[in-house]
Structures are given as structure tokens and as C-alpha cells.
Enzyme design. Sequence first.
Site, PDB file in Angstrom:
ATOM      1  N   GLU A 128     -33.582  -6.518 -10.337  1.00 26.07           N
ATOM      2  CA  GLU A 128     -32.957  -5.456  -9.534  1.00 26.07           C
ATOM      3  C   GLU A 128     -31.584  -5.096 -10.090  1.00 26.07           C
ATOM      4  O   GLU A 128     -31.179  -3.936 -10.060  1.00 26.07           O
ATOM      5  CB  GLU A 128     -32.826  -5.895  -8.065  1.00 26.07           C
ATOM      6  CG  GLU A 128     -34.155  -6.071  -7.349  1.00 26.07           C
ATOM      7  CD  GLU A 128     -34.884  -4.757  -7.124  1.00 26.07           C
ATOM      8  OE1 GLU A 128     -35.237  -4.108  -8.118  1.00 26.07           O
ATOM      9  OE2 GLU A 128     -35.109  -4.397  -5.961  1.00 26.07           O
ATOM     10  N   THR A 181     -31.927   4.729  -7.682  1.00 27.11           N
ATOM     11  CA  THR A 181     -31.163   3.900  -6.738  1.00 27.11           C
ATOM     12  C   THR A 181     -29.688   3.881  -7.125  1.00 27.11           C
ATOM     13  O   THR A 181     -28.810   3.969  -6.257  1.00 27.11           O
ATOM     14  CB  THR A 181     -31.744   2.468  -6.706  1.00 27.11           C
ATOM     15  OG1 THR A 181     -33.088   2.563  -6.234  1.00 27.11           O
ATOM     16  CG2 THR A 181     -30.952   1.559  -5.791  1.00 27.11           C
TER      17      THR A 181
HETATM   18  N1  HSE Z   1     -30.769  -1.571  -0.345  1.00 31.73           N
HETATM   19  C1  HSE Z   1     -31.082  -0.824  -1.539  1.00 31.73           C
HETATM   20  C2  HSE Z   1     -30.427   0.534  -1.436  1.00 31.73           C
HETATM   21  C3  HSE Z   1     -32.575  -0.680  -1.658  1.00 31.73           C
HETATM   22  O1  HSE Z   1     -30.630   1.195  -0.426  1.00 31.73           O
HETATM   23  O2  HSE Z   1     -29.716   0.919  -2.355  1.00 31.73           O
HETATM   24  C4  HSE Z   1     -33.045   0.094  -2.845  1.00 31.73           C
HETATM   25  O3  HSE Z   1     -34.457   0.160  -2.802  1.00 31.73           O
END
Ligand code: HSE
Length: 308
Positions: A128, A181
Amino acid sequence: MNEIKLFCTATIANISCGFDVLGLALDNVGDEMVVRKVAKKGVTITKIVGQDLPLETHKNVAGVAALALLSKVDTEFGFEIEIYKNIKPGSGIGSSAASSAGAVYGINELLGKPFSNHDLIEFAMQGERLASGVAHADNVAPALLGGFTLVRSTDPLEVIKIAPPSEMYATVIHPQIEVKTSDAREILKNTIPLKTAIAQWGNLGALISGLYTEDYELIGRSLEDKIVEPIRSILIPAFDAVKEVSIEAGALGAGISGSGPSIFALSKGIETAQKVGEAMKNVYQKVGIDYDVHISKINNEGIKIMDN
Ligand code: HSE
């Protein structure tokens, strides 16, 4: 066992009031992955089908997560990974998490499970980090543990799994645009007023309580995001309309799935989840945007081992 085939589940992160801490696993949406033990040391990504993603181990989220795990064990052999992508990157349903979590889950199985699924979260988080610049755990945790997951802390890592209420279904619509993201994080503010924080932690605590007690009305009232949704929703076409029709169709609540552009709704019962799906589709048909819709129960086991 020298080879394992996996179903790597898609996930919904944030779930409105739980930015970076809450997530859930979907049951019928996900990638497939084959992990194989081979004589050559290290990790080789031999095949990616369905998406144009880097094969180089250090540039691929599955490769990076796998290397993080292998840095903690001594092995005389290595691993090959084949990835069959069904989850589109940038869709908001945990594409990078499915690959990162799948790689570490598969390798751990082939090593005879030296690590618990909870331990694996930390390795998968490195994937991630590569994908978004931040090692958030709210997609990889539900992918590895199943159900709903709450990340109480990432340092030290502590994730609590909550079994899904028995009649809970998710509907997800993915308008066919890509939101990275990293971009969706960049537009967020770094500080929030105390009043906003109070509303958010009230909702988050109540949502967790509602999940444990299967209080669907309380869950519905708690699916509210005062912090992230007002900012990110501008990136998503017809977000307000999709949310409104979902709730009119009977959803408990709706919001942005992960960093978007997918929109999720939670419903009690599959019939309502299907009605919500139809209502969501109508909105995008009217505005002329292509979409995918998924209707899924909540997956309480996470990644699944498939028959070869
Ligand atoms: N918590 C993360 C965001 C999840 O919202 O940036 C990304 O899938």
C-alpha cells in the site's frame, strides 16, 4: 504443497466515518492469484493478466509486500506469482490491497504458516505504501482477516475484526473513471475543527456498536462522514444523486468506497441491496457514464484458497 491458488477479495475502506481505520471484505469481487515455490530465491512476478501493471518485483505491490515478508524469514527457495486482475486499479475497492494481501497470504501458506493473518497485515501494508505513498491498513486488514476490521493502531499494529451482521449486504457502483489514491489523499486537509472531530468519533463509535449488536438503524444513522466525503465527492460524477437514490431505495447509508470513485451502500437483505443497485445504475444511465455494479454479502473469511 508447492503451489496455491487464491481468491483475493476486493474491499471497501473508510466506510464513511472510519477514514484509514475501517474496512470490510466483499465476497464475490476479487482477483485470482497463483503463488508457487521455486528453486530460484527471491520473488518473481511471472504473469499479470487483465491490467497493465509492472512485472518488476520492486515496482509491483505484490512483489514489495512479498519481499517485506521474506526479509523476516530464512528460506532456501523463492516464489513466483501470477496475478489475474479483475479489480481495476484506481477503482476504490482495494485493487492494490488484493494483490499485496494475496502475495503474503500465499507465501505464508507455502511456508507452513509461520505468521498469523494479523502479522501479515504489516507486510501487505508495504504494498500500500508503494501504491499510494502511505502504508494504510484499512484495505489489507479486511482482505486478510475478513468481515469488518478496525485499525486501532498501526504502530504497534492492532487490528480488531468484527463479524458482519448476518443480513448485511454491500452494493458498489464503479463509474468508469480512475481516481488515484495518492491524488485523493493530496486534496485532504491536514487539520479539522474539534466540532467536526467530535461528530466523526461519535459516528465511528456508534457504527462499531451497531455492528456488534446488529442494530441496523444505528448503523444507518452512523454512516456519515463529516471530514473526507465533502472534499472527495467533487471528484466523483453525480455522487450526491447516487447517494440520495440509494437511501431512497432503502439503503442504511452510502458513501465513497475507499478513495473513490466507487460509491458503496450498505443494506439489510439482498433484495434491498439489489434495489439500491438498480437505483444507482439509473443515475449513471441518465448522465451517460459507464459503470460496473457489484452486490455482495460481507465476506467473513477474507482471502480464500481455491481448488487448483
Ligand atoms: N483510507 C484510504 C484512503 C483507502 O481513503 O485514502 C484507500 O483505498
